[in-house]
Design a protein around this motif. Structure first.
Motif, PDB file in Angstrom:
ATOM      1  N   PHE A  29      10.942  -5.871   2.658  1.00  0.00           N
ATOM      2  CA  PHE A  29      11.095  -7.358   2.732  1.00  0.00           C
ATOM      3  C   PHE A  29      12.450  -7.661   2.288  1.00  0.00           C
ATOM      4  O   PHE A  29      12.924  -8.939   2.688  1.00  0.00           O
ATOM      5  CB  PHE A  29       9.825  -7.964   1.802  1.00  0.00           C
ATOM      6  N   GLY A  30      13.256  -7.093   1.950  1.00  0.00           N
ATOM      7  CA  GLY A  30      14.618  -7.468   1.567  1.00  0.00           C
ATOM      8  C   GLY A  30      14.739  -8.023  -0.058  1.00  0.00           C
ATOM      9  O   GLY A  30      15.097  -8.707  -0.318  1.00  0.00           O
TER      10      GLY A  30
ATOM     11  N   LYS B 164       4.024  15.165 -10.223  1.00  0.00           N
ATOM     12  CA  LYS B 164       4.086  13.782 -10.585  1.00  0.00           C
ATOM     13  C   LYS B 164       2.745  13.618 -11.395  1.00  0.00           C
ATOM     14  O   LYS B 164       1.581  13.994 -10.650  1.00  0.00           O
ATOM     15  CB  LYS B 164       4.581  12.961  -9.767  1.00  0.00           C
TER      16      LYS B 164
ATOM     17  N   HIS C 147       2.108   3.327  -5.129  1.00  0.00           N
ATOM     18  CA  HIS C 147       2.056   4.383  -5.872  1.00  0.00           C
ATOM     19  C   HIS C 147       2.713   4.279  -7.204  1.00  0.00           C
ATOM     20  O   HIS C 147       3.688   3.485  -7.441  1.00  0.00           O
ATOM     21  CB  HIS C 147       2.662   5.581  -5.424  1.00  0.00           C
TER      22      HIS C 147
ATOM     23  N   ASN D 163      10.400   0.370  -7.670  1.00  0.00           N
ATOM     24  CA  ASN D 163      11.194  -0.572  -7.133  1.00  0.00           C
ATOM     25  C   ASN D 163      10.421  -1.757  -6.728  1.00  0.00           C
ATOM     26  O   ASN D 163      10.657  -2.929  -7.056  1.00  0.00           O
ATOM     27  CB  ASN D 163      12.090  -0.238  -6.251  1.00  0.00           C
ATOM     28  N   ILE D 164       9.638  -1.479  -5.618  1.00  0.00           N
ATOM     29  CA  ILE D 164       8.681  -2.417  -5.144  1.00  0.00           C
ATOM     30  C   ILE D 164       7.590  -3.116  -6.161  1.00  0.00           C
ATOM     31  O   ILE D 164       7.252  -4.246  -6.075  1.00  0.00           O
ATOM     32  CB  ILE D 164       7.887  -1.755  -4.002  1.00  0.00           C
TER      33      ILE D 164
ATOM     34  N   SER E 227       0.788  -3.849   3.893  1.00  0.00           N
ATOM     35  CA  SER E 227       2.210  -3.582   4.090  1.00  0.00           C
ATOM     36  C   SER E 227       2.404  -2.151   3.509  1.00  0.00           C
ATOM     37  O   SER E 227       2.149  -1.870   2.495  1.00  0.00           O
ATOM     38  CB  SER E 227       2.988  -4.528   3.264  1.00  0.00           C
TER      39      SER E 227
ATOM     40  N   GLY F 136       0.935  -1.294   0.033  1.00  0.00           N
ATOM     41  CA  GLY F 136       0.010  -0.166   0.060  1.00  0.00           C
ATOM     42  C   GLY F 136       0.784   1.285   0.056  1.00  0.00           C
ATOM     43  O   GLY F 136       1.781   1.674  -0.650  1.00  0.00           O
TER      44      GLY F 136
ATOM     45  N   ARG G  34       7.689   4.917   5.186  1.00  0.00           N
ATOM     46  CA  ARG G  34       8.315   6.445   4.947  1.00  0.00           C
ATOM     47  C   ARG G  34       7.746   7.356   5.604  1.00  0.00           C
ATOM     48  O   ARG G  34       8.180   8.460   5.855  1.00  0.00           O
ATOM     49  CB  ARG G  34       7.855   6.636   3.462  1.00  0.00           C
TER      50      ARG G  34
HETATM   51  P1  NAP Z   1      10.211   2.234  -4.097  1.00  0.00           P
HETATM   52  O1  NAP Z   1      11.278   2.922  -4.493  1.00  0.00           O
HETATM   53  O2  NAP Z   1       9.565   1.346  -5.227  1.00  0.00           O
HETATM   54  O3  NAP Z   1      10.717   0.959  -3.110  1.00  0.00           O
HETATM   55  C1  NAP Z   1      12.021   1.140  -2.580  1.00  0.00           C
HETATM   56  C2  NAP Z   1      11.870   0.150  -1.669  1.00  0.00           C
HETATM   57  O4  NAP Z   1      10.925   0.185  -0.441  1.00  0.00           O
HETATM   58  C3  NAP Z   1      11.505  -1.328  -1.851  1.00  0.00           C
HETATM   59  O5  NAP Z   1      12.306  -2.052  -2.549  1.00  0.00           O
HETATM   60  C4  NAP Z   1      10.968  -2.125  -0.606  1.00  0.00           C
HETATM   61  O6  NAP Z   1      11.969  -2.523  -0.005  1.00  0.00           O
HETATM   62  C5  NAP Z   1      10.181  -0.952   0.131  1.00  0.00           C
HETATM   63  N1  NAP Z   1       8.811  -0.744  -0.097  1.00  0.00           N
HETATM   64  C6  NAP Z   1       8.222   0.269  -0.975  1.00  0.00           C
HETATM   65  N2  NAP Z   1       6.958   0.078  -0.916  1.00  0.00           N
HETATM   66  C7  NAP Z   1       6.629  -0.788   0.306  1.00  0.00           C
HETATM   67  C8  NAP Z   1       5.409  -1.432   0.846  1.00  0.00           C
HETATM   68  N3  NAP Z   1       4.353  -0.796   0.438  1.00  0.00           N
HETATM   69  N4  NAP Z   1       5.665  -2.241   1.686  1.00  0.00           N
HETATM   70  C9  NAP Z   1       6.802  -2.777   1.949  1.00  0.00           C
HETATM   71  N5  NAP Z   1       7.925  -2.372   1.345  1.00  0.00           N
HETATM   72  C10 NAP Z   1       7.927  -1.553   0.477  1.00  0.00           C
HETATM   73  O7  NAP Z   1       8.849   3.010  -3.319  1.00  0.00           O
HETATM   74  P2  NAP Z   1       8.876   4.683  -2.960  1.00  0.00           P
HETATM   75  O8  NAP Z   1       8.672   5.230  -4.386  1.00  0.00           O
HETATM   76  O9  NAP Z   1      10.208   4.704  -2.146  1.00  0.00           O
HETATM   77  O10 NAP Z   1       7.588   4.535  -2.280  1.00  0.00           O
HETATM   78  C11 NAP Z   1       7.465   3.914  -0.819  1.00  0.00           C
HETATM   79  C12 NAP Z   1       6.212   4.151  -0.457  1.00  0.00           C
HETATM   80  O11 NAP Z   1       5.517   5.257  -0.397  1.00  0.00           O
HETATM   81  C13 NAP Z   1       5.165   2.864  -1.294  1.00  0.00           C
HETATM   82  O12 NAP Z   1       4.513   2.206  -0.570  1.00  0.00           O
HETATM   83  C14 NAP Z   1       4.346   3.871  -1.876  1.00  0.00           C
HETATM   84  O13 NAP Z   1       3.175   3.570  -2.397  1.00  0.00           O
HETATM   85  C15 NAP Z   1       4.215   5.373  -1.302  1.00  0.00           C
HETATM   86  N6  NAP Z   1       4.304   6.300  -2.015  1.00  0.00           N
HETATM   87  C16 NAP Z   1       5.276   6.709  -3.001  1.00  0.00           C
HETATM   88  C17 NAP Z   1       5.117   7.843  -3.629  1.00  0.00           C
HETATM   89  C18 NAP Z   1       6.210   8.373  -4.843  1.00  0.00           C
HETATM   90  O14 NAP Z   1       6.053   9.204  -5.491  1.00  0.00           O
HETATM   91  N7  NAP Z   1       7.376   7.310  -5.144  1.00  0.00           N
HETATM   92  C19 NAP Z   1       4.103   8.765  -3.481  1.00  0.00           C
HETATM   93  C20 NAP Z   1       3.112   8.571  -2.540  1.00  0.00           C
HETATM   94  C21 NAP Z   1       3.389   7.332  -1.886  1.00  0.00           C
HETATM   95  P3  NAP Z   1      12.580  -3.957   0.048  1.00  0.00           P
HETATM   96  O15 NAP Z   1      13.179  -4.116  -1.332  1.00  0.00           O
HETATM   97  O16 NAP Z   1      13.374  -4.233   1.173  1.00  0.00           O
HETATM   98  O17 NAP Z   1      11.222  -4.639   0.002  1.00  0.00           O
END
Ligand code: NAP
Length: 251
Positions: free
Chosen positions: A53-54, A199, A76, A81-82, A33, A10, A37
């Motif tokens: 999760f690694g 975005k 999102h 990556n996720i 999950s 999520g 952040r």
């Molecule tokens: P990302 O770059 O795709 O993910 C980086 C790492 O964070 C993943 O490899 C994973 O670690 C961990 N991760 C991400 N989402 C996770 C989840 N829902 N549950 C457990 N582990 C998670 O993600 P991000 O852009 O940093 O975004 C992080 C979170 O913020 C996500 O849940 C996303 O929905 C939310 N979000 C992102 C944005 C955006 O603009 N990117 C905007 C709003 C909300 P491991 O490899 O160790 O499993």
């Protein structure tokens, strides 16, 4: 009745809305999950686990150890990556999976968008002359603005940018959507904003700034989405519920 165990990735309003729709239905056992952040995540209607999760292998092991029947990637659209880990983790497992991803916004008459591939290109697109910019991309990539310190930046995020931005002209606002058009209009006019960096998140929660930009004839530097999810994808909660029904009717 077989209980269907669902792991939902999520961090979006859609994930919370789908969790709400599934909560209380004895057919489903849902674990949501979050990456961890946000310092104080919103309350959720289902149990929550927090943290990575690694990698893809770690996620595959988590799915297997937890005997999950279904993985829903409701992260999102910019969390690439996720999403890639999710697609890889289910590749060789018996866990079924789909993505829930909002459709991207499309420009309408009166919109003035400039498409760029990522945040560094968005900052560069502002040009050399000093601008007054609403940086509406969250906090994780806001530090890219330090490459162009001649601009004033209005930065809005749920939690503070950490470390604070090393910029001479910056105002930070802590706020969480959904946002309303009237308030966005006020924000943009009182700060004399002349460009917005956004975005293409899709959905309604953060669309007000796009509508406000249209009304004020402001340019929007729009960071494009990277790639489509590798999983079959639905775009809203009712389609997600239909997909779950379809996947599990024959059990
Ligand atoms: P990302 O770059 O795709 O993910 C980086 C790492 O964070 C993943 O490899 C994973 O670690 C961990 N991760 C991400 N989402 C996770 C989840 N829902 N549950 C457990 N582990 C998670 O993600 P991000 O852009 O940093 O975004 C992080 C979170 O913020 C996500 O849940 C996303 O929905 C939310 N979000 C992102 C944005 C955006 O603009 N990117 C905007 C709003 C909300 P491991 O490899 O160790 O499993």
């Amino acid at each position: 009745m077989d209980i269907i165990r669902i792991l939902m990735l999520g961090g979006t309003s859609e994930a919370s809305a789908l969790a709400e729709a599934l909560a209380g239905n004895p057919r489903f056992d849902v674990l949501l999950s979050l990456a961890g952040r946000t310092v104080k995540p919103s309350a959720q209607p289902v149990p929550v686990r927090i943290g990575g999760f690694g990698g893809a292998q770690g996620l595959a092991t988590f799915l297997q150890d937890g005997c999950f029947d279904l993985l829903i990637d409701a992260t999102h659209p910019y969390a690439v990556n996720i999403s890639s880990n999710a697609a890889e983790a289910v590749l060789h497992s018996k866990t079924r999976a789909f993505g829930l991803r909002r459709e991207a916004w499309k420009p309408e008459a009166g919109d003035n968008w400039q498409a760029v591939p990522d945040v560094p290109h968005a900052i560069a697109a502002l040009g050399p002359a000093s601008r007054r910019v609403f940086l509406a991309i969250g906090r994780q990539e806001a530090h890219n603005a330090e490459a162009a310190p001649q601009h004033f930046y209005l930065v809005r995020s749920v939690d503070p940018v950490d470390p604070p931005l090393a910029l001479p002209f910056v105002e930070t606002i802590l706020d969480r959507g959904p946002f309303e058009v009237e308030r966005e209009l006020e924000l943009l006019t009182t700060r004399r904003i002349d460009a917005i960096i956004a975005k293409n998140s899709g959905g309604s929660a953060t669309y007000a700034k796009i509508e406000a930009a249209r009304r004020l004839a402001l340019p929007v530097v729009m960071i494009e989405r990277a790639s489509a999810s590798a999983l079959p994808t639905v775009s809203n909660v009712s389609e997600a519920l239909a997909a779950i029904d379809h996947l599990f009717t024959l059990r």
